[in-house]
Write an enzyme that holds these catalytic residues in place. Structure first.
Site, PDB file in Angstrom:
ATOM      1  N   ALA A 119     -54.597  35.371 -40.689  1.00  0.00           N
ATOM      2  CA  ALA A 119     -55.133  35.261 -42.052  1.00  0.00           C
ATOM      3  C   ALA A 119     -55.551  36.622 -42.595  1.00  0.00           C
ATOM      4  CB  ALA A 119     -56.326  34.316 -42.049  1.00  0.00           C
ATOM      5  N   TYR A 149     -54.848  46.137 -39.429  1.00  0.00           N
ATOM      6  CA  TYR A 149     -54.452  44.993 -38.594  1.00  0.00           C
ATOM      7  C   TYR A 149     -53.694  43.967 -39.457  1.00  0.00           C
ATOM      8  CZ  TYR A 149     -55.217  40.610 -35.936  1.00  0.00           C
ATOM      9  OH  TYR A 149     -55.067  39.409 -35.304  1.00  0.00           O
ATOM     10  N   LYS A 153     -49.663  42.806 -39.352  1.00  0.00           N
ATOM     11  CA  LYS A 153     -49.233  41.403 -39.239  1.00  0.00           C
ATOM     12  C   LYS A 153     -48.228  41.069 -40.344  1.00  0.00           C
ATOM     13  CE  LYS A 153     -51.605  39.754 -35.689  1.00  0.00           C
ATOM     14  NZ  LYS A 153     -50.890  39.396 -34.445  1.00  0.00           N
ATOM     15  N   ASN A 178     -59.202  32.565 -37.529  1.00  0.00           N
ATOM     16  CA  ASN A 178     -60.320  32.681 -36.564  1.00  0.00           C
ATOM     17  C   ASN A 178     -60.396  31.535 -35.542  1.00  0.00           C
ATOM     18  OD1 ASN A 178     -62.689  33.504 -35.259  1.00  0.00           O
ATOM     19  ND2 ASN A 178     -63.402  34.501 -37.139  1.00  0.00           N
ATOM     20  N   GLN A 218     -71.531  35.720 -46.187  1.00  0.00           N
ATOM     21  CA  GLN A 218     -70.065  35.743 -46.100  1.00  0.00           C
ATOM     22  C   GLN A 218     -69.596  34.466 -45.395  1.00  0.00           C
ATOM     23  OE1 GLN A 218     -72.156  37.503 -44.138  1.00  0.00           O
ATOM     24  NE2 GLN A 218     -71.099  38.601 -42.493  1.00  0.00           N
ATOM     25  N   THR A 219     -68.424  33.987 -45.806  1.00  0.00           N
ATOM     26  CA  THR A 219     -67.939  32.697 -45.276  1.00  0.00           C
ATOM     27  C   THR A 219     -66.663  32.876 -44.441  1.00  0.00           C
ATOM     28  OG1 THR A 219     -66.735  32.359 -47.337  1.00  0.00           O
ATOM     29  CG2 THR A 219     -68.894  31.271 -47.133  1.00  0.00           C
TER      30      THR A 219
HETATM   31  P1  NAD Z   1     -56.196  38.069 -26.796  1.00  0.00           P
HETATM   32  O1  NAD Z   1     -56.591  39.502 -26.959  1.00  0.00           O
HETATM   33  O2  NAD Z   1     -57.039  37.214 -25.933  1.00  0.00           O
HETATM   34  O3  NAD Z   1     -54.691  37.962 -26.319  1.00  0.00           O
HETATM   35  C1  NAD Z   1     -53.720  38.940 -26.583  1.00  0.00           C
HETATM   36  C2  NAD Z   1     -53.111  39.350 -25.264  1.00  0.00           C
HETATM   37  O4  NAD Z   1     -52.071  40.304 -25.499  1.00  0.00           O
HETATM   38  C3  NAD Z   1     -54.125  40.045 -24.330  1.00  0.00           C
HETATM   39  O5  NAD Z   1     -54.240  39.355 -23.105  1.00  0.00           O
HETATM   40  C4  NAD Z   1     -53.556  41.428 -24.151  1.00  0.00           C
HETATM   41  O6  NAD Z   1     -53.766  41.977 -22.850  1.00  0.00           O
HETATM   42  C5  NAD Z   1     -52.076  41.192 -24.414  1.00  0.00           C
HETATM   43  N1  NAD Z   1     -51.417  42.444 -24.755  1.00  0.00           N
HETATM   44  C6  NAD Z   1     -51.851  43.412 -25.601  1.00  0.00           C
HETATM   45  N2  NAD Z   1     -50.998  44.441 -25.604  1.00  0.00           N
HETATM   46  C7  NAD Z   1     -50.009  44.124 -24.731  1.00  0.00           C
HETATM   47  C8  NAD Z   1     -48.846  44.817 -24.284  1.00  0.00           C
HETATM   48  N3  NAD Z   1     -48.558  46.033 -24.732  1.00  0.00           N
HETATM   49  N4  NAD Z   1     -48.049  44.211 -23.382  1.00  0.00           N
HETATM   50  C9  NAD Z   1     -48.349  42.968 -22.894  1.00  0.00           C
HETATM   51  N5  NAD Z   1     -49.448  42.279 -23.276  1.00  0.00           N
HETATM   52  C10 NAD Z   1     -50.260  42.856 -24.185  1.00  0.00           C
HETATM   53  O7  NAD Z   1     -56.133  37.475 -28.292  1.00  0.00           O
HETATM   54  P2  NAD Z   1     -55.882  35.991 -28.790  1.00  0.00           P
HETATM   55  O8  NAD Z   1     -57.066  35.592 -29.552  1.00  0.00           O
HETATM   56  O9  NAD Z   1     -55.383  35.138 -27.690  1.00  0.00           O
HETATM   57  O10 NAD Z   1     -54.710  36.252 -29.850  1.00  0.00           O
HETATM   58  C11 NAD Z   1     -53.351  35.963 -29.580  1.00  0.00           C
HETATM   59  C12 NAD Z   1     -52.523  36.317 -30.800  1.00  0.00           C
HETATM   60  O11 NAD Z   1     -52.985  35.593 -31.940  1.00  0.00           O
HETATM   61  C13 NAD Z   1     -52.566  37.799 -31.208  1.00  0.00           C
HETATM   62  O12 NAD Z   1     -51.318  38.173 -31.705  1.00  0.00           O
HETATM   63  C14 NAD Z   1     -53.574  37.819 -32.325  1.00  0.00           C
HETATM   64  O13 NAD Z   1     -53.400  38.913 -33.196  1.00  0.00           O
HETATM   65  C15 NAD Z   1     -53.278  36.491 -33.006  1.00  0.00           C
HETATM   66  N6  NAD Z   1     -54.421  35.995 -33.775  1.00  0.00           N
HETATM   67  C16 NAD Z   1     -55.519  35.545 -33.134  1.00  0.00           C
HETATM   68  C17 NAD Z   1     -56.606  35.085 -33.892  1.00  0.00           C
HETATM   69  C18 NAD Z   1     -57.858  34.579 -33.254  1.00  0.00           C
HETATM   70  O14 NAD Z   1     -58.774  34.216 -33.984  1.00  0.00           O
HETATM   71  N7  NAD Z   1     -57.961  34.514 -31.936  1.00  0.00           N
HETATM   72  C19 NAD Z   1     -56.543  35.100 -35.286  1.00  0.00           C
HETATM   73  C20 NAD Z   1     -55.396  35.583 -35.893  1.00  0.00           C
HETATM   74  C21 NAD Z   1     -54.318  36.005 -35.132  1.00  0.00           C
HETATM   75  N1  GDD Z   2     -67.675  39.734 -34.343  1.00  0.00           N
HETATM   76  C1  GDD Z   2     -68.886  39.529 -34.901  1.00  0.00           C
HETATM   77  N2  GDD Z   2     -70.004  39.673 -34.131  1.00  0.00           N
HETATM   78  N3  GDD Z   2     -68.967  39.205 -36.216  1.00  0.00           N
HETATM   79  C2  GDD Z   2     -70.185  39.000 -36.742  1.00  0.00           C
HETATM   80  C3  GDD Z   2     -71.354  39.103 -35.983  1.00  0.00           C
HETATM   81  C4  GDD Z   2     -71.271  39.470 -34.623  1.00  0.00           C
HETATM   82  O1  GDD Z   2     -72.252  39.592 -33.895  1.00  0.00           O
HETATM   83  N4  GDD Z   2     -72.413  38.826 -36.792  1.00  0.00           N
HETATM   84  C5  GDD Z   2     -71.897  38.553 -37.993  1.00  0.00           C
HETATM   85  N5  GDD Z   2     -70.557  38.676 -37.973  1.00  0.00           N
HETATM   86  C6  GDD Z   2     -69.677  38.521 -39.150  1.00  0.00           C
HETATM   87  C7  GDD Z   2     -68.709  39.674 -39.374  1.00  0.00           C
HETATM   88  O2  GDD Z   2     -69.366  40.774 -39.983  1.00  0.00           O
HETATM   89  C8  GDD Z   2     -67.708  39.016 -40.314  1.00  0.00           C
HETATM   90  O3  GDD Z   2     -68.155  39.115 -41.644  1.00  0.00           O
HETATM   91  C9  GDD Z   2     -67.724  37.539 -39.848  1.00  0.00           C
HETATM   92  O4  GDD Z   2     -68.874  37.389 -39.007  1.00  0.00           O
HETATM   93  C10 GDD Z   2     -66.506  37.137 -39.057  1.00  0.00           C
HETATM   94  O5  GDD Z   2     -66.294  38.108 -38.050  1.00  0.00           O
HETATM   95  P1  GDD Z   2     -65.182  37.938 -36.908  1.00  0.00           P
HETATM   96  O6  GDD Z   2     -65.184  36.549 -36.412  1.00  0.00           O
HETATM   97  O7  GDD Z   2     -65.409  39.014 -35.898  1.00  0.00           O
HETATM   98  O8  GDD Z   2     -63.834  38.333 -37.655  1.00  0.00           O
HETATM   99  P2  GDD Z   2     -63.089  37.840 -38.993  1.00  0.00           P
HETATM  100  O9  GDD Z   2     -63.206  36.372 -39.237  1.00  0.00           O
HETATM  101  O10 GDD Z   2     -63.514  38.695 -40.122  1.00  0.00           O
HETATM  102  O11 GDD Z   2     -61.603  38.169 -38.585  1.00  0.00           O
HETATM  103  C11 GDD Z   2     -61.132  37.593 -37.388  1.00  0.00           C
HETATM  104  O12 GDD Z   2     -60.283  36.537 -37.654  1.00  0.00           O
HETATM  105  C12 GDD Z   2     -59.033  36.899 -38.132  1.00  0.00           C
HETATM  106  C13 GDD Z   2     -58.232  35.654 -38.449  1.00  0.00           C
HETATM  107  O13 GDD Z   2     -58.912  34.840 -39.332  1.00  0.00           O
HETATM  108  C14 GDD Z   2     -60.553  38.689 -36.528  1.00  0.00           C
HETATM  109  O14 GDD Z   2     -60.486  38.274 -35.176  1.00  0.00           O
HETATM  110  C15 GDD Z   2     -59.198  39.072 -36.946  1.00  0.00           C
HETATM  111  O15 GDD Z   2     -58.630  39.920 -35.955  1.00  0.00           O
HETATM  112  C16 GDD Z   2     -58.374  37.773 -37.092  1.00  0.00           C
HETATM  113  O16 GDD Z   2     -57.072  38.084 -37.467  1.00  0.00           O
END
Ligand code: NAD
Ligand code: GDD
Length: 327
Positions: A119, A149, A153, A178, A218-219
């Site tokens: 997202a 980032y 994507k 998220n 923030q939401t």
């Molecule tokens: P994660 O960090 O737990 O998993 C990603 C994995 O990729 C890790 O284990 C890491 O070691 C591996 N990795 C990184 N670089 C690598 C490389 N060069 N070779 C092999 N492995 C490698 O994160 P996740 O939350 O499981 O996310 C999985 C996917 O979903 C990612 O592409 C992430 O961007 C996407 N995504 C996740 C979220 C979320 O909220 N968790 C949101 C939006 C998108």
């Molecule tokens: N991480 C974190 N830790 N965030 C916090 C905290 C804290 O202790 N306290 C408040 N927040 C607030 C952040 O400032 C942000 O405004 C909100 O919570 C959400 O933060 P995150 O969950 O860390 O990230 P995100 O929702 O902005 O983005 C995440 O989700 C995306 C997909 O929806 C990230 O993981 C992105 O990488 C991902 O793609």
């Protein structure tokens, strides 16, 4: 028996996905630069390898695979992706993984490939009002993500679609909103808000306080990982390429989310709003398209997922406290 490769199997969603595929009867190969620290991985074969190296992609992608799930990426929450200090690494590392996986899949004739977008690719200007963010799939362009980032994507979505158009690979692309749950990163700087808040509440003394970055107004919406994996499997089994949102529509402010976790804990805690990396002002999944195309969208209430995750993080903290201190 169907054969699948999960790239990023040592990670959070990848680990859950491996287990889901195994429960469906798949033969599964996992690849990651690291093992899965929570034993959340029942792959038939697990290869430690760096997908930035094209030779590794060429080794793990074999012509007998039916499906590839590409989840390997340099990934984290606001404290990792919105500080700006990791931008070059995020773009360099994740793009290389995507390029190498796609090229090897093309060369080996693997037909179907899933890609995990985010997202974070949606335009910042549609996410300024915390009570009314717009994240429908058709709002992606004109593009204006607020982080590198997100730009990576968006580029990679296009890369997967280009391989689909030019090389006949069937791409399936999801934009995750998220995702949280047991076995997700909960400490160390890459943790997202759901895990960070659960950890802070679990560690706080009753009667004390926890810190929340920003004004707390923030939401976001947060989706439990089981629903995410369900969505991945449904998309992969469908004729629809996407990109499509996989997220929850249960939007909540960060302070209200913190109050929910505090309530689950049974503690009496106050909230300190402090400066920190923030990201967009408001974000929520829009599930019209997934409902239309797959006849399904997530339904698990946020509180149910948070209860499960809070219990798991509390257990992790207790386990760590019992670990012997190195001499
Ligand atoms: P994660 O960090 O737990 O998993 C990603 C994995 O990729 C890790 O284990 C890491 O070691 C591996 N990795 C990184 N670089 C690598 C490389 N060069 N070779 C092999 N492995 C490698 O994160 P996740 O939350 O499981 O996310 C999985 C996917 O979903 C990612 O592409 C992430 O961007 C996407 N995504 C996740 C979220 C979320 O909220 N968790 C949101 C939006 C998108
Ligand atoms: N991480 C974190 N830790 N965030 C916090 C905290 C804290 O202790 N306290 C408040 N927040 C607030 C952040 O400032 C942000 O405004 C909100 O919570 C959400 O933060 P995150 O969950 O860390 O990230 P995100 O929702 O902005 O983005 C995440 O989700 C995306 C997909 O929806 C990230 O993981 C992105 O990488 C991902 O793609």
């Amino acid at each position: 028996m169907k054969k699948a490769l999960v790239c990023g199997a040592g990670g959070f969603i990848g680990g859950h996905l491996v287990n889901r595929l195994k429960s469906e009867g798949y033969w599964v190969r996992g690849v990651d630069v690291k093992g899965n620290e929570y034993d959340n991985n029942n792959a038939d074969e697990f290869i430690i390898g760096d997908l930035r190296n094209p030779e590794v992609a060429d080794e793990v992608i074999t012509s007998d695979l039916d499906e590839i799930y590409q989840l390997a990426a340099d990934m984290g929450g606001a404290g990792f992706v919105f500080t700006g200090t990791n931008d070059a690494a995020i773009m360099h590392n994740s793009v290389l993984c995507n390029l190498n996986v796609l090229e090897a899949a093309k060369n080996k004739g693997v037909k179907r490939i899933f890609y995990s977008s985010s997202a974070c690719m949606y335009p910042e200007h549609n996410q300024m009002d915390p009570n009314n963010p717009k994240c429908s799939e058709d709002s992606a362009y004109p593009a204006n993500p607020d982080s590198e980032y997100g730009w990576e994507k968006l580029f990679s979505e296009r890369l997967f679609l280009a391989y689909q158009k030019n090389h006949g690979i069937e791409a399936r692309i999801a934009r995750f909103h998220n995702i949280f749950g047991p076995m997700g990163t909960w400490e160390g700087g890459r943790e997202k808000a759901p895990a960070a808040v659960c950890r802070k509440v679990a560690m706080a003394e009753d009667g004390g306080s926890i810190e929340i970055w920003g004004d707390g107004k923030q939401t976001r919406s947060f989706l439990i990982v089981d629903e995410c994996v369900e969505g991945i499997r449904r998309l992969m089994s469908s004729d629809f390429s996407g990109p499509v949102n996989i997220g929850s529509e249960e939007m909540i402010s960060l302070n209200d989310f913190a109050k929910m976790v505090i309530n689950i804990s049974g503690k009496n805690l106050s909230i300190d709003n402090i400066p920190g990396p923030l990201g967009v002002r408001g974000r929520n999944s829009d599930n019209h398209l997934i409902q239309e195309k797959l006849g399904w969208s997530p339904t698990t209430p946020l509180r149910k997922g948070v209860e499960k995750t809070f219990t798991w993080i509390t257990e992790q903290i207790q386990k760590k406290e019992l670990e012997p201190v190195a001499a």
